[in-house]
Design a protein around this motif. Structure first.
Motif, PDB file in Angstrom:
ATOM      1  N   TRP A 223      45.361  36.750  41.521  1.00 10.58           N
ATOM      2  CA  TRP A 223      46.101  38.004  41.688  1.00 10.58           C
ATOM      3  C   TRP A 223      45.121  39.061  42.161  1.00 10.58           C
ATOM      4  N   LEU A 224      45.505  39.770  43.213  1.00 12.01           N
ATOM      5  CA  LEU A 224      44.629  40.797  43.772  1.00 12.01           C
ATOM      6  C   LEU A 224      45.449  42.042  44.073  1.00 12.01           C
ATOM      7  N   PRO A 225      44.801  43.217  44.098  1.00 11.97           N
ATOM      8  CA  PRO A 225      45.512  44.409  44.542  1.00 11.97           C
ATOM      9  C   PRO A 225      45.895  44.239  46.015  1.00 11.97           C
TER      10      PRO A 225
ATOM     11  N   THR B 149      59.944  43.565  40.078  1.00 15.54           N
ATOM     12  CA  THR B 149      59.988  42.370  39.235  1.00 15.54           C
ATOM     13  C   THR B 149      58.961  42.533  38.119  1.00 15.54           C
ATOM     14  N   CYS B 150      59.192  41.841  37.004  1.00 13.87           N
ATOM     15  CA  CYS B 150      58.268  41.884  35.880  1.00 13.87           C
ATOM     16  C   CYS B 150      57.100  40.944  36.194  1.00 13.87           C
ATOM     17  N   ALA B 151      55.980  41.528  36.572  1.00 16.44           N
ATOM     18  CA  ALA B 151      54.854  40.712  37.036  1.00 16.44           C
ATOM     19  C   ALA B 151      54.300  39.836  35.919  1.00 16.44           C
ATOM     20  N   LEU B 152      54.279  40.353  34.699  1.00 14.87           N
ATOM     21  CA  LEU B 152      53.748  39.556  33.593  1.00 14.87           C
ATOM     22  C   LEU B 152      54.666  38.368  33.302  1.00 14.87           C
ATOM     23  N   GLY B 153      55.957  38.601  33.427  1.00 13.42           N
ATOM     24  CA  GLY B 153      56.916  37.500  33.264  1.00 13.42           C
ATOM     25  C   GLY B 153      56.738  36.451  34.353  1.00 13.42           C
ATOM     26  N   GLU B 154      56.468  36.909  35.573  1.00 11.80           N
ATOM     27  CA  GLU B 154      56.219  35.965  36.677  1.00 11.80           C
ATOM     28  C   GLU B 154      54.951  35.153  36.383  1.00 11.80           C
ATOM     29  N   LEU B 155      53.924  35.850  35.896  1.00 13.26           N
ATOM     30  CA  LEU B 155      52.667  35.159  35.552  1.00 13.26           C
ATOM     31  C   LEU B 155      52.920  34.111  34.470  1.00 13.26           C
TER      32      LEU B 155
ATOM     33  N   LEU C 175      45.859  38.563  34.339  1.00 12.47           N
ATOM     34  CA  LEU C 175      45.720  39.385  33.127  1.00 12.47           C
ATOM     35  C   LEU C 175      44.785  40.573  33.377  1.00 12.47           C
ATOM     36  N   ARG C 176      43.757  40.356  34.200  1.00  9.82           N
ATOM     37  CA  ARG C 176      42.833  41.462  34.493  1.00  9.82           C
ATOM     38  C   ARG C 176      43.491  42.516  35.379  1.00  9.82           C
ATOM     39  N   LEU C 177      44.283  42.048  36.361  1.00  7.22           N
ATOM     40  CA  LEU C 177      44.869  42.998  37.312  1.00  7.22           C
ATOM     41  C   LEU C 177      46.030  43.779  36.694  1.00  7.22           C
ATOM     42  N   LEU C 178      46.801  43.133  35.823  1.00 10.75           N
ATOM     43  CA  LEU C 178      48.059  43.726  35.362  1.00 10.75           C
ATOM     44  C   LEU C 178      47.878  44.556  34.091  1.00 10.75           C
TER      45      LEU C 178
ATOM     46  N   ILE D 132      50.650  45.183  31.269  1.00 11.63           N
ATOM     47  CA  ILE D 132      50.462  44.653  29.913  1.00 11.63           C
ATOM     48  C   ILE D 132      50.657  45.769  28.877  1.00 11.63           C
ATOM     49  N   GLU D 133      50.101  46.936  29.166  1.00  6.93           N
ATOM     50  CA  GLU D 133      50.289  48.067  28.242  1.00  6.93           C
ATOM     51  C   GLU D 133      51.761  48.381  28.064  1.00  6.93           C
TER      52      GLU D 133
END
Lengths: 413, 77
Positions: A275-277, A308-314, A384-387, A391-392
């Motif tokens: 995952w990248l910016p 979309t919920c990026a953490l859910g996608e992850l 996890l690092r990018l999002l 996550i917060e």
């Protein structure tokens, strides 16, 4: 503004290019190139001897297009003496990738040209093509039956077992030899057994290179990485598909051409990537991705939009990666599901799941026979690092966005 | 011997993960260098084996019921 987001795994993908297409030449007007159309589009095929082929590969710095990016010339030089075999890896077991399937289904002769050139230069009699896509196997068999100019080289098309790990080069070689299609536990390089195995696109690049010559080949791309590359573009873009671009093209150009909305992130290199910016200045080359902390892999690029919920996608992909462990190695078999559960728990708002995920990631790293555990861990930890903000939001009760199932999963047909 | 040549000659403990079943004998025999993860699989903290440690390492290799623990040189796996 939002595109309708439909996972596409099975359909024949659209193709387009930035700059003149080489590998995809002729596919803008034809569904597929039979031998006659192929000869019309690409012209006659030169047959370089081994020194000439090696010189072309050296001058063009051609690297394997399956993900690892190993120089093809070095691979050929590493072959032990004696009888040689050439294997085309057309497994493409990454569900987000479609570039090899497009080549094999629609321009099979270009791939076979390259494989036959390499085989003939090495004095090898056999080319094996391993694919698990049925339509690609049919197209290849039809193409192989059409060919007459391959001299002593015969082409065999083998439909191999599906599965992410089964597409690993050493696993494929074992599968073609009638053994279980799994990576070996000990260091065992195919070149040590006289086998050249490379990705389908690599051989298509060889076919383009011998026709163009190294100088014209290098008119596209960067000086360190000449030529074009295929990429599979997916996620939240209006024009997903398989695209041919000059190596080193900025991400912003590709996203604009693809019709991407504002993005949270991109995923480069597929599900063993990162995952990248979505930095528009990011150069899409091995060097550019490496500098950004990612990998080019096999050229998968997925756009993650803001709806979309990026953490859910992850979490979805983490679960899929866990399921793709071949089950041979304990740390991968148990560690990847633990990691996936951590990401699920994090998405559900459990703060302790984040340090647990990082701990499990570290425990799994470097402890497998193949690159699956490390690739999966790299994918999850980069996310996890990018999002961080995402996550917060989840720890504070949720990001409020649905999981749109933007990232394609499942074994592509 | 150059440092690189020495590193290539250095014997190292390697786990063949396709064979390892997490029996744990290696961790019991070499507690200062091998521990077990939460599923019982070995974590090798220090893989380089000095000459004086070879006898103990060989005993652990011989004890592995799955023939998964090996001593190798250089970049062999």
């Amino acid at each position: 503004m939002t595109a309708v987001l439909t996972p596409r795994t099975n359909a024949d993908r659209a193709t387009w290019s930035i700059g003149a297409p080489r590998l995809l030449a002729g596919l803008d007007t034809r569904a597929a190139l039979d031998l006659r159309a192929h000869a019309g589009v690409h012209g006659p095929l030169p047959q370089p001897d081994l020194p000439r082929l090696l010189a072309l590969l050296d001058d063009s710095r051609l690297t394997g297009r399956g993900g690892a990016g190993f120089p093809l010339a070095a691979k050929l030089r590493a072959l032990r003496s004696g009888a040689h075999r050439v294997i085309v890896n057309g497994s493409e077991s990454e569900p987000a990738s479609g570039k090899d399937r497009v080549l094999l289904r629609r321009s099979p002769h270009l791939v076979l040209d390259g494989a036959v050139i390499v085989a003939a230069a090495l004095g090898a009699r056999h080319v094996d093509v391993g694919v698990h896509d049925a339509a690609a196997a049919t197209a290849l068999r039809r193409a192989a039956a059409e060919r007459t100019g391959d001299g002593a080289v015969t082409v065999r098309v083998v439909q191999t077992a599906p599965g992410f790990v089964g597409g690993e080069a050493r696993a494929l070689v074992r599968g073609l030899d009638g053994k279980p299609q799994l990576p070996p536990g000990r260091r065992e390089l195919p070149t040590g057994r006289g086998v050249v195995v490379s990705n389908a696109e690599t051989f298509a690049q060889v076919a383009v290179l011998v026709r163009m010559g190294a100088r014209r080949f290098a008119e596209s791309g960067t000086s360190a990485e000449p030529g074009t590359t295929l990429m599979t573009l997916g996620g939240a873009v209006q024009r997903p598909g398989v695209v041919e671009v000059p190596i080193g093209v900025p991400l912003g150009i590709v996203l604009d051409a693809a019709g991407a909305p504002p993005l949270q992130a991109v995923i480069a290199g597929g599900y063993h990537g990162s995952w990248l910016p979505a930095d528009p200045a990011l150069r899409l080359s091995r060097a550019g991705l490496k500098e950004a902390g990612g990998t080019f892999g096999a050229g998968v690029l997925l756009a993650v939009d803001q709806h979309t919920c990026a953490l859910g996608e992850l979490a979805r992909v983490a679960g899929w990666l866990a399921g793709e462990s071949s089950g041979q190695c304990g740390p991968c078999l148990f560690g990847l599901p633990a990691l996936a559960r951590d990401v699920q728990a994090l998405a559900a708002g459990h703060a302790r799941a984040l340090p647990e995920a990082m701990r499990h990631a570290q425990v799994v790293s470097g402890r497998g026979a193949c690159s699956h555990p490390d690739g999966a861990v790299g994918f999850v930890t980069s996310g996890l690092r990018l999002l961080r903000t995402e996550i917060e939001a989840h720890l504070a009760g949720g990001c409020g966005r649905p999981v749109r199932r933007l990232l394609p999963l499942g074994t592509a047909a | 011997m150059t440092r690189a040549a020495h590193a290539a000659e250095q014997e190292r403990l390697r786990v063949d993960w396709t064979r390892c079943d997490g029996h744990g004998l290696c961790a019991a025999l070499l507690p200062d260098r091998i521990t077990q993860d939460e599923w019982g699989y070995p974590i090798v903290h220090r893989d380089a084996v000095a000459a004086g440690e070879l006898a103990g390492a060989r005993r652990a290799v011989a004890a592995c019921p799955a023939l998964a623990l090996r001593l190798t040189r250089g970049d062999e796996r």
